[in-house]
Motif scaffolding. Sequence first.
Motif, PDB file in Angstrom:
ATOM      1  N   LEU A 149       0.831  -1.190   0.000  1.00 16.31           N
ATOM      2  CA  LEU A 149       0.000   0.000   0.000  1.00 16.31           C
ATOM      3  C   LEU A 149       0.872   1.248   0.000  1.00 16.31           C
ATOM      4  O   LEU A 149       1.859   1.326   0.746  1.00 16.31           O
ATOM      5  N   ILE A 150       0.534   2.192  -0.811  1.00 18.76           N
ATOM      6  CA  ILE A 150       1.189   3.487  -0.795  1.00 18.76           C
ATOM      7  C   ILE A 150       0.130   4.506  -0.369  1.00 18.76           C
ATOM      8  O   ILE A 150      -0.872   4.688  -1.059  1.00 18.76           O
ATOM      9  N   VAL A 151       0.347   5.134   0.771  1.00 21.55           N
ATOM     10  CA  VAL A 151      -0.641   6.057   1.319  1.00 21.55           C
ATOM     11  C   VAL A 151      -0.027   7.453   1.428  1.00 21.55           C
ATOM     12  O   VAL A 151       0.938   7.652   2.179  1.00 21.55           O
ATOM     13  N   PHE A 152      -0.556   8.400   0.675  1.00 24.10           N
ATOM     14  CA  PHE A 152      -0.132   9.792   0.790  1.00 24.10           C
ATOM     15  C   PHE A 152      -1.075  10.472   1.786  1.00 24.10           C
ATOM     16  O   PHE A 152      -2.304  10.349   1.673  1.00 24.10           O
ATOM     17  N   HIS A 153      -0.503  11.180   2.752  1.00 27.24           N
ATOM     18  CA  HIS A 153      -1.335  11.756   3.811  1.00 27.24           C
ATOM     19  C   HIS A 153      -0.704  13.012   4.386  1.00 27.24           C
ATOM     20  O   HIS A 153       0.492  13.286   4.183  1.00 27.24           O
ATOM     21  N   GLU A 154      -1.519  13.753   5.120  1.00 30.29           N
ATOM     22  CA  GLU A 154      -1.003  14.917   5.830  1.00 30.29           C
ATOM     23  C   GLU A 154      -0.138  14.434   6.991  1.00 30.29           C
ATOM     24  O   GLU A 154      -0.482  13.459   7.656  1.00 30.29           O
ATOM     25  N   ASP A 155       0.966  15.103   7.216  1.00 30.88           N
ATOM     26  CA  ASP A 155       1.905  14.715   8.265  1.00 30.88           C
ATOM     27  C   ASP A 155       1.406  15.247   9.615  1.00 30.88           C
ATOM     28  O   ASP A 155       1.816  16.312  10.068  1.00 30.88           O
ATOM     29  N   ARG A 156       0.472  14.512  10.196  1.00 32.62           N
ATOM     30  CA  ARG A 156      -0.079  14.917  11.484  1.00 32.62           C
ATOM     31  C   ARG A 156      -0.272  13.690  12.373  1.00 32.62           C
ATOM     32  O   ARG A 156      -0.310  12.565  11.879  1.00 32.62           O
ATOM     33  N   LYS A 182       8.888  14.862   3.292  1.00 35.72           N
ATOM     34  CA  LYS A 182       9.868  15.808   2.758  1.00 35.72           C
ATOM     35  C   LYS A 182      10.206  16.859   3.803  1.00 35.72           C
ATOM     36  O   LYS A 182      11.331  17.339   3.895  1.00 35.72           O
ATOM     37  N   GLU A 183       9.199  17.276   4.587  1.00 40.39           N
ATOM     38  CA  GLU A 183       9.448  18.194   5.689  1.00 40.39           C
ATOM     39  C   GLU A 183       8.333  18.052   6.721  1.00 40.39           C
ATOM     40  O   GLU A 183       7.208  17.667   6.395  1.00 40.39           O
ATOM     41  N   LYS A 184       8.641  18.378   7.959  1.00 37.81           N
ATOM     42  CA  LYS A 184       7.701  18.212   9.064  1.00 37.81           C
ATOM     43  C   LYS A 184       6.427  19.025   8.821  1.00 37.81           C
ATOM     44  O   LYS A 184       6.470  20.193   8.468  1.00 37.81           O
ATOM     45  N   GLY A 185       5.282  18.336   8.989  1.00 37.44           N
ATOM     46  CA  GLY A 185       3.998  19.014   8.892  1.00 37.44           C
ATOM     47  C   GLY A 185       3.451  19.149   7.485  1.00 37.44           C
ATOM     48  O   GLY A 185       2.364  19.703   7.304  1.00 37.44           O
ATOM     49  N   SER A 186       4.156  18.626   6.486  1.00 35.32           N
ATOM     50  CA  SER A 186       3.658  18.729   5.109  1.00 35.32           C
ATOM     51  C   SER A 186       3.028  17.395   4.695  1.00 35.32           C
ATOM     52  O   SER A 186       2.387  16.731   5.497  1.00 35.32           O
ATOM     53  N   ILE A 187       3.230  17.004   3.460  1.00 36.29           N
ATOM     54  CA  ILE A 187       2.695  15.737   2.989  1.00 36.29           C
ATOM     55  C   ILE A 187       3.701  14.617   3.274  1.00 36.29           C
ATOM     56  O   ILE A 187       4.908  14.786   3.085  1.00 36.29           O
ATOM     57  N   ALA A 188       3.198  13.506   3.736  1.00 40.37           N
ATOM     58  CA  ALA A 188       4.042  12.341   4.024  1.00 40.37           C
ATOM     59  C   ALA A 188       3.513  11.139   3.256  1.00 40.37           C
ATOM     60  O   ALA A 188       2.432  11.188   2.656  1.00 40.37           O
ATOM     61  N   MET A 189       4.287  10.076   3.287  1.00 42.50           N
ATOM     62  CA  MET A 189       3.888   8.871   2.562  1.00 42.50           C
ATOM     63  C   MET A 189       4.213   7.642   3.387  1.00 42.50           C
ATOM     64  O   MET A 189       5.287   7.544   3.987  1.00 42.50           O
ATOM     65  N   MET A 190       3.267   6.720   3.440  1.00 40.45           N
ATOM     66  CA  MET A 190       3.473   5.427   4.092  1.00 40.45           C
ATOM     67  C   MET A 190       3.601   4.349   3.029  1.00 40.45           C
ATOM     68  O   MET A 190       2.848   4.349   2.056  1.00 40.45           O
ATOM     69  N   VAL A 191       4.546   3.439   3.205  1.00 41.41           N
ATOM     70  CA  VAL A 191       4.643   2.231   2.394  1.00 41.41           C
ATOM     71  C   VAL A 191       4.388   1.059   3.331  1.00 41.41           C
ATOM     72  O   VAL A 191       5.084   0.896   4.327  1.00 41.41           O
ATOM     73  N   GLU A 207      -9.121   5.463   1.903  1.00 37.31           N
ATOM     74  CA  GLU A 207      -9.234   6.763   1.230  1.00 37.31           C
ATOM     75  C   GLU A 207     -10.212   7.695   1.946  1.00 37.31           C
ATOM     76  O   GLU A 207     -10.130   8.914   1.805  1.00 37.31           O
ATOM     77  N   SER A 208     -11.143   7.108   2.731  1.00 36.70           N
ATOM     78  CA  SER A 208     -12.126   7.931   3.440  1.00 36.70           C
ATOM     79  C   SER A 208     -11.596   8.488   4.750  1.00 36.70           C
ATOM     80  O   SER A 208     -12.248   9.330   5.377  1.00 36.70           O
ATOM     81  N   LEU A 209     -10.427   8.021   5.179  1.00 34.66           N
ATOM     82  CA  LEU A 209      -9.877   8.481   6.460  1.00 34.66           C
ATOM     83  C   LEU A 209      -9.469   9.952   6.390  1.00 34.66           C
ATOM     84  O   LEU A 209      -8.959  10.425   5.370  1.00 34.66           O
ATOM     85  N   LYS A 210      -9.687  10.636   7.493  1.00 34.87           N
ATOM     86  CA  LYS A 210      -9.315  12.044   7.590  1.00 34.87           C
ATOM     87  C   LYS A 210      -7.795  12.183   7.433  1.00 34.87           C
ATOM     88  O   LYS A 210      -7.033  11.407   8.011  1.00 34.87           O
ATOM     89  N   ALA A 211      -7.386  13.141   6.660  1.00 34.97           N
ATOM     90  CA  ALA A 211      -5.968  13.473   6.438  1.00 34.97           C
ATOM     91  C   ALA A 211      -5.283  12.560   5.424  1.00 34.97           C
ATOM     92  O   ALA A 211      -4.127  12.762   5.089  1.00 34.97           O
ATOM     93  N   VAL A 212      -5.992  11.538   4.943  1.00 34.91           N
ATOM     94  CA  VAL A 212      -5.431  10.709   3.875  1.00 34.91           C
ATOM     95  C   VAL A 212      -5.774  11.339   2.538  1.00 34.91           C
ATOM     96  O   VAL A 212      -6.937  11.606   2.244  1.00 34.91           O
TER      97      VAL A 212
END
Length: 221
Positions: A149-156, A182-191, A207-212
């Motif tokens: 799974l590749i999940v792009f999400h807000e870094d929170r 890439k930097e704290k508090g921006s967009i992050a990615m989970m593998v 995909e329905s999760l908040k911040a995803v």
Amino acid sequence: MKYHSVFDIIGPIMIGPSSSHTAGAARIGKAARSLFARQPKKAIITLYGSFAKTYKGHGTDVAIVGGILGFDTYDNRIVDSLVIAKDLGIEIQVIPSNEQSEHPNTARIYLEDEKGTLEIVGVSIGGGKVEIVEIQGFKIKVSGNQPSLIVFHEDRHGVIASVSTTLSKFEINIGYMEVARKEKGSIAMMVIETDQRITREVLNELESLKAVRQVALLKTS
């Protein structure tokens, strides 16, 4: 490199002369296609190192385009992939680069259509095996041998827990997880590599999760 079985040395069932320059290349292309999740309008393939020097002889460009079209390593259509792509209206650019890369068999694939773009970097490590080392500018290291799974999400806070809880709800075990940002508090990615198959239902709930922001499934074979 350590070999885990004789099949790591023999390589996969494939069309083409080389497990690393052809089968591995096809799998890198297929990884890009699985993450893009649709047929692109345009593909720019940049080849580095040995890929750049020998791609015409080994058919590396042909194999990568076959992967982008969704063909497996043993699919006879791979040999005609450039013609098939042209017939489908897909613009293909192949760029051999003189830039140094960390691995001699490296390919950068950029896909584009009217809905968006995707860029990944993959390396063929021998025996038809590959590693995806960059997705959308995030430095990672994932084989794609297992459903990933590749999940792009807000870094929170709480996002990783929410994703893990959702997978647990569907009785899906996490075999490996890596988080990049890439930097704290921006967009992050989970593998996340899992032991069980990921269904469309699981993807929809993630995909329905908040911040995803986006969820994709990586497959190379």
